[in-house]
Design a protein around this motif. Structure first.
Motif, PDB file in Angstrom:
ATOM      1  N   ALA A  27       0.609  -1.104  -0.142  1.00 43.63           N
ATOM      2  CA  ALA A  27       0.182  -0.187  -0.093  1.00 43.63           C
ATOM      3  C   ALA A  27       0.957   0.926  -0.033  1.00 43.63           C
ATOM      4  O   ALA A  27       0.722   2.058  -0.514  1.00 43.63           O
ATOM      5  CB  ALA A  27      -1.006  -0.381   1.316  1.00 43.63           C
ATOM      6  N   CYS A  28       2.007   1.515   0.556  1.00 46.53           N
ATOM      7  CA  CYS A  28       2.864   2.137   1.125  1.00 46.53           C
ATOM      8  C   CYS A  28       4.158   2.480   0.118  1.00 46.53           C
ATOM      9  O   CYS A  28       5.043   3.098   0.007  1.00 46.53           O
ATOM     10  CB  CYS A  28       3.213   2.541   2.178  1.00 46.53           C
ATOM     11  N   ARG A  29       4.665   1.081  -0.522  1.00 48.15           N
ATOM     12  CA  ARG A  29       5.519   0.766  -0.810  1.00 48.15           C
ATOM     13  C   ARG A  29       6.790   0.703   0.261  1.00 48.15           C
ATOM     14  O   ARG A  29       8.339   1.071   0.241  1.00 48.15           O
ATOM     15  CB  ARG A  29       5.844   1.628  -2.229  1.00 48.15           C
ATOM     16  N   GLY A  30       6.531   0.149   0.966  1.00 46.15           N
ATOM     17  CA  GLY A  30       7.716   0.356   2.357  1.00 46.15           C
ATOM     18  C   GLY A  30       7.884   1.881   3.514  1.00 46.15           C
ATOM     19  O   GLY A  30       8.857   1.727   3.799  1.00 46.15           O
ATOM     20  N   THR A  31       7.017   2.941   2.499  1.00 49.37           N
ATOM     21  CA  THR A  31       7.583   4.144   3.544  1.00 49.37           C
ATOM     22  C   THR A  31       6.600   4.590   4.859  1.00 49.37           C
ATOM     23  O   THR A  31       7.037   5.092   5.365  1.00 49.37           O
ATOM     24  CB  THR A  31       7.367   5.065   2.184  1.00 49.37           C
ATOM     25  N   GLY A  32       5.856   3.743   5.175  1.00 50.88           N
ATOM     26  CA  GLY A  32       5.464   3.624   6.720  1.00 50.88           C
ATOM     27  C   GLY A  32       4.062   4.913   6.327  1.00 50.88           C
ATOM     28  O   GLY A  32       3.478   5.115   6.871  1.00 50.88           O
TER      29      GLY A  32
END
Length: 240
Positions: free
Chosen positions: A207-212
């Motif tokens: 959902a956030c591509r690992g950015t958090g």
């Protein structure tokens, strides 16, 4: 220097206080009296400077030893230790923590190893002369970052968790040595594998591509105080 208060009294600690107690006491006073929290309040400004001076001495083992021996005379040029210039003190570390609390800075991590708080955001607002004189309410649109609801800010795929970085052992920093004309020199730098977080996400949240976090445009209301001048700013907490 007779009119100066005892440095231990200023910070509210005993003469046997350790470094952690001294730092904690100063941090509390700095947050309470910092000029940015009390614009134009001279009394708070003086109390802040007094606490800053006390911390500058008591946090330094050598200067604290001189103060315990000579009192304030150690730093006014009349005591055995000579003068001391308080303007050169490096307090970037502790003020980084304090400003993080004030304005949502990104130094403090959550206890559950979640994402850092957002960095400060800035935008400009144009207002008329009348609005500046009498104050007004303005609606502004900004791109804000909210915690990802899928991974709850960890950046990791649901069912997985961030792993402790093996390169730095979770410390976020690595030490490397170099040879120079003066011998072996040790340097500390931010870990390149985890970018200083101490954690590595192996399987990223889709959902956030690992950015958090998820970025989106939002409209927020800002109260412009009466009498504001060109170039002045209004701070809004917890929007970074």
């Amino acid at each position: 220097m007779a009119d100066k208060r005892d440095y231990y009294e200023v910070l509210g600690v005993s003469k046997g206080a350790d470094d952690a107690e001294i730092k904690k006491a100063f941090r509390a006073l700095a947050k309470k009296y910092h000029p940015d929290m009390h614009p134009g309040d001279k009394e708070c400004e003086e109390k802040f400077k007094e606490a800053q001076e006390a911390y500058a001495v008591l946090s330094d083992p050598e200067k604290r030893k001189q103060y315990d021996q000579f009192g304030h005379a150690a730093f006014d040029g009349t005591g055995g230790a000579g003068g001391f210039d308080f303007s050169g003190m490096d307090m970037g570390d502790i003020f980084g923590d304090i400003f993080g609390d004030f304005f949502g800075g990104g130094r403090t991590r959550r206890a559950n190893d979640g994402p850092m708080k957002g960095a400060n955001l800035r935008t400009s607002v144009r207002i008329s002369f009348e609005e500046a004189v009498f104050g007004c309410e303005k609606e502004i649109e900004m791109v804000l970052k909210d915690e990802c609801k899928t991974c709850h800010g960890t950046g990791a795929k649901p069912g997985t968790s961030p792993e402790t970085c093996t390169k730095c052992g979770g410390k976020g920093k690595v030490v490397f040595t170099q040879q120079s004309f003066f011998g072996t020199v040790q340097n500390v730098q931010t870990c390149p594998d985890c970018n200083g977080s101490g954690k590595v996400v192996r399987e990223k949240c889709p959902a956030c591509r690992g950015t958090g976090y998820i970025a989106s445009k939002k409209k927020i209301q800002v109260s412009i105080p009466a009498g504001i001048d060109n170039g002045q700013s209004v701070r809004i907490r917890e929007k970074g």
